[in-house]
Design a protein around this motif. Sequence first.
Motif, PDB file in Angstrom:
ATOM      1  N   ASP A 118      72.692 -46.484  47.765  1.00 13.05           N
ATOM      2  CA  ASP A 118      72.266 -45.806  46.609  1.00 13.05           C
ATOM      3  C   ASP A 118      71.458 -44.474  46.445  1.00 13.05           C
ATOM      4  O   ASP A 118      70.966 -44.188  45.594  1.00 13.05           O
ATOM      5  N   THR A 119      70.907 -44.617  47.828  1.00 13.00           N
ATOM      6  CA  THR A 119      69.927 -43.466  48.089  1.00 13.00           C
ATOM      7  C   THR A 119      70.126 -42.151  47.740  1.00 13.00           C
ATOM      8  O   THR A 119      71.150 -41.691  48.444  1.00 13.00           O
ATOM      9  N   ALA A 120      69.362 -41.159  47.301  1.00 11.64           N
ATOM     10  CA  ALA A 120      70.113 -39.814  47.147  1.00 11.64           C
ATOM     11  C   ALA A 120      69.741 -39.310  47.670  1.00 11.64           C
ATOM     12  O   ALA A 120      70.709 -38.210  48.141  1.00 11.64           O
ATOM     13  N   VAL A 121      68.598 -38.922  48.891  1.00 15.77           N
ATOM     14  CA  VAL A 121      68.401 -38.111  50.029  1.00 15.77           C
ATOM     15  C   VAL A 121      68.039 -39.049  50.882  1.00 15.77           C
ATOM     16  O   VAL A 121      67.010 -39.931  50.812  1.00 15.77           O
ATOM     17  N   SER A 122      69.087 -39.036  52.156  1.00 16.67           N
ATOM     18  CA  SER A 122      69.236 -40.027  53.129  1.00 16.67           C
ATOM     19  C   SER A 122      69.086 -39.339  54.933  1.00 16.67           C
ATOM     20  O   SER A 122      69.990 -37.694  55.005  1.00 16.67           O
ATOM     21  N   GLN A 123      67.835 -39.749  55.416  1.00 18.83           N
ATOM     22  CA  GLN A 123      67.819 -38.794  56.553  1.00 18.83           C
ATOM     23  C   GLN A 123      67.767 -39.273  57.801  1.00 18.83           C
ATOM     24  O   GLN A 123      67.650 -40.499  57.271  1.00 18.83           O
ATOM     25  N   THR A 124      68.361 -38.908  58.668  1.00 14.58           N
ATOM     26  CA  THR A 124      67.984 -40.575  59.938  1.00 14.58           C
ATOM     27  C   THR A 124      68.447 -39.663  61.076  1.00 14.58           C
ATOM     28  O   THR A 124      68.731 -37.955  61.331  1.00 14.58           O
ATOM     29  N   PRO A 125      67.183 -40.122  61.938  1.00 17.14           N
ATOM     30  CA  PRO A 125      66.870 -41.799  62.213  1.00 17.14           C
ATOM     31  C   PRO A 125      65.455 -41.221  61.369  1.00 17.14           C
ATOM     32  O   PRO A 125      65.094 -40.444  60.916  1.00 17.14           O
ATOM     33  N   LYS A 126      64.592 -42.500  60.868  1.00 16.23           N
ATOM     34  CA  LYS A 126      63.449 -42.661  60.560  1.00 16.23           C
ATOM     35  C   LYS A 126      62.466 -41.839  61.642  1.00 16.23           C
ATOM     36  O   LYS A 126      61.650 -41.471  61.162  1.00 16.23           O
ATOM     37  N   TYR A 127      62.880 -42.420  62.641  1.00 14.63           N
ATOM     38  CA  TYR A 127      61.887 -42.082  63.758  1.00 14.63           C
ATOM     39  C   TYR A 127      62.511 -41.731  65.358  1.00 14.63           C
ATOM     40  O   TYR A 127      63.806 -41.754  65.479  1.00 14.63           O
ATOM     41  N   LEU A 128      61.951 -40.905  65.888  1.00  8.44           N
ATOM     42  CA  LEU A 128      62.561 -40.207  66.930  1.00  8.44           C
ATOM     43  C   LEU A 128      61.540 -39.740  68.197  1.00  8.44           C
ATOM     44  O   LEU A 128      60.648 -39.652  67.443  1.00  8.44           O
ATOM     45  N   VAL A 182      55.890 -34.947  60.959  1.00  9.16           N
ATOM     46  CA  VAL A 182      57.234 -35.010  60.357  1.00  9.16           C
ATOM     47  C   VAL A 182      57.694 -34.263  59.527  1.00  9.16           C
ATOM     48  O   VAL A 182      57.875 -33.050  58.699  1.00  9.16           O
ATOM     49  N   TYR A 183      59.263 -34.281  59.577  1.00  9.85           N
ATOM     50  CA  TYR A 183      60.244 -33.110  58.967  1.00  9.85           C
ATOM     51  C   TYR A 183      61.000 -34.029  57.998  1.00  9.85           C
ATOM     52  O   TYR A 183      61.865 -35.223  58.220  1.00  9.85           O
ATOM     53  N   PHE A 184      60.889 -33.348  56.889  1.00  7.56           N
ATOM     54  CA  PHE A 184      61.258 -34.568  55.496  1.00  7.56           C
ATOM     55  C   PHE A 184      62.501 -33.217  55.097  1.00  7.56           C
ATOM     56  O   PHE A 184      62.989 -31.644  55.019  1.00  7.56           O
ATOM     57  N   CYS A 185      63.861 -33.627  54.982  1.00  7.43           N
ATOM     58  CA  CYS A 185      65.197 -32.854  54.171  1.00  7.43           C
ATOM     59  C   CYS A 185      64.866 -33.039  52.591  1.00  7.43           C
ATOM     60  O   CYS A 185      64.019 -34.448  52.746  1.00  7.43           O
ATOM     61  N   ALA A 186      65.604 -31.911  52.348  1.00  7.67           N
ATOM     62  CA  ALA A 186      65.880 -32.137  50.336  1.00  7.67           C
ATOM     63  C   ALA A 186      66.296 -31.490  49.999  1.00  7.67           C
ATOM     64  O   ALA A 186      67.062 -30.486  50.577  1.00  7.67           O
ATOM     65  N   SER A 187      66.494 -31.853  48.771  1.00  6.70           N
ATOM     66  CA  SER A 187      67.362 -31.375  47.612  1.00  6.70           C
ATOM     67  C   SER A 187      66.888 -31.112  46.479  1.00  6.70           C
ATOM     68  O   SER A 187      66.517 -31.546  45.798  1.00  6.70           O
ATOM     69  N   SER A 188      67.774 -30.126  45.423  1.00  7.26           N
ATOM     70  CA  SER A 188      66.976 -29.874  44.499  1.00  7.26           C
ATOM     71  C   SER A 188      68.113 -28.680  43.648  1.00  7.26           C
ATOM     72  O   SER A 188      69.204 -28.287  44.605  1.00  7.26           O
ATOM     73  N   GLU A 189      68.049 -28.333  42.719  1.00  7.55           N
ATOM     74  CA  GLU A 189      68.702 -27.683  41.735  1.00  7.55           C
ATOM     75  C   GLU A 189      68.569 -26.742  41.500  1.00  7.55           C
ATOM     76  O   GLU A 189      66.407 -26.789  42.032  1.00  7.55           O
ATOM     77  N   TRP A 190      67.984 -25.250  41.007  1.00 11.78           N
ATOM     78  CA  TRP A 190      67.212 -24.718  40.825  1.00 11.78           C
ATOM     79  C   TRP A 190      66.151 -24.327  39.530  1.00 11.78           C
ATOM     80  O   TRP A 190      66.677 -24.853  39.253  1.00 11.78           O
ATOM     81  N   ASN A 191      64.950 -24.317  40.202  1.00 14.36           N
ATOM     82  CA  ASN A 191      63.857 -24.472  40.195  1.00 14.36           C
ATOM     83  C   ASN A 191      63.764 -25.896  39.515  1.00 14.36           C
ATOM     84  O   ASN A 191      62.846 -26.108  38.001  1.00 14.36           O
ATOM     85  N   GLY A 231      64.012 -36.811  51.245  1.00 13.28           N
ATOM     86  CA  GLY A 231      64.137 -37.822  51.695  1.00 13.28           C
ATOM     87  C   GLY A 231      63.665 -38.961  52.436  1.00 13.28           C
ATOM     88  O   GLY A 231      62.360 -38.021  52.083  1.00 13.28           O
ATOM     89  N   GLN A 232      62.897 -39.744  53.312  1.00 14.12           N
ATOM     90  CA  GLN A 232      62.177 -40.351  53.605  1.00 14.12           C
ATOM     91  C   GLN A 232      61.390 -39.553  54.859  1.00 14.12           C
ATOM     92  O   GLN A 232      60.117 -40.780  54.950  1.00 14.12           O
ATOM     93  N   GLY A 233      61.433 -38.588  55.216  1.00 14.40           N
ATOM     94  CA  GLY A 233      61.201 -38.510  55.842  1.00 14.40           C
ATOM     95  C   GLY A 233      61.766 -38.610  57.674  1.00 14.40           C
ATOM     96  O   GLY A 233      62.287 -39.710  58.438  1.00 14.40           O
ATOM     97  N   THR A 234      61.704 -37.822  58.347  1.00 15.84           N
ATOM     98  CA  THR A 234      61.648 -38.133  60.216  1.00 15.84           C
ATOM     99  C   THR A 234      60.261 -38.160  60.909  1.00 15.84           C
ATOM    100  O   THR A 234      59.671 -36.994  61.509  1.00 15.84           O
ATOM    101  N   ARG A 235      59.637 -38.845  61.470  1.00 17.29           N
ATOM    102  CA  ARG A 235      58.626 -38.946  62.276  1.00 17.29           C
ATOM    103  C   ARG A 235      59.705 -38.774  63.491  1.00 17.29           C
ATOM    104  O   ARG A 235      59.932 -39.461  64.542  1.00 17.29           O
ATOM    105  N   SER A 290      53.639 -45.955  52.862  1.00 21.33           N
ATOM    106  CA  SER A 290      54.629 -45.378  53.420  1.00 21.33           C
ATOM    107  C   SER A 290      55.268 -44.360  53.793  1.00 21.33           C
ATOM    108  O   SER A 290      56.179 -44.201  54.326  1.00 21.33           O
ATOM    109  N   GLY A 291      54.905 -43.380  52.980  1.00 17.46           N
ATOM    110  CA  GLY A 291      55.454 -42.002  53.589  1.00 17.46           C
ATOM    111  C   GLY A 291      56.299 -40.722  52.902  1.00 17.46           C
ATOM    112  O   GLY A 291      56.055 -40.225  53.140  1.00 17.46           O
TER     113      GLY A 291
END
Lengths: 111, 117
Positions: free
Chosen positions: A1-11, A88-97, A103-107, B42-43
């Motif tokens: 049910d994760t809204a924004v998911s990014q992979t991998p978490k660590y790289l 750390v790279y974060f993905c995100a999503s939104s509607e206008w404003n 996402g949980q971030g990728t380190r 947790s980040g």
Amino acid sequence: DTAVSQTPKYLVTQMGNDKSIKCEQNLGHDTMYWYKQDSKKFLKIMFSYNNKELIINETVPNRFSPKSPDKAHLNLHINSLELGDSAVYFCASSEWNTEAFFGQGTRLTVV
Amino acid sequence: AQKVTQAQTEISVVEKEDVTLDCVYETRDTTYYLFWYKQPPSGELVFLIRRNSFDEQNEISGRYSWNFQKSTSSFNFTITASQVVDSAVYFCALSSNYTGANSKLTFGKGITLSVRP
């Protein structure tokens, strides 16, 4: 049910390699983003896409290439990785404003 | 150009103390949006609040409250009766009233809050 998911978490990777980070959102948002958080925790926009179209490219080196196959996905490919790309790279999503959901971030660590 | 200043870098309090995190912003736009995000150890980045520039009403949500003052371009965040779980980095952010994907967030540098038991 994760809204924004990014992979991998660590790289962890060596200098000069090419790597990709994947991002998917199931919120039905039209807009997706990539943000970079540096070692001092500073967050800065890199790219934004609206319905697969690149809207913002915030003076990011050409080695970084986002790709959006559909509006639910925004991947980040990085060529010829450098030590300074470690962050750390974060993905995100939104509607206008409305608020952006991250996402949980990728380190990424480049050695 | 837009700018968000969080002058406090680190704050340490003892549990049950009240603490206020300051945020000052700069923008030439007449319509804009202000946000607070929390980043626990947790980040992940957790959305806390969004405020329109034309709505200066203060907001309270449990132990959290926000004070928006256009006259001083400030959007301060107060945690009442702080708890150890409030320990995190808190970011204030600003976006302008652009359409679609132009509505990027400009973040402040963040405030590291440590709540000691």
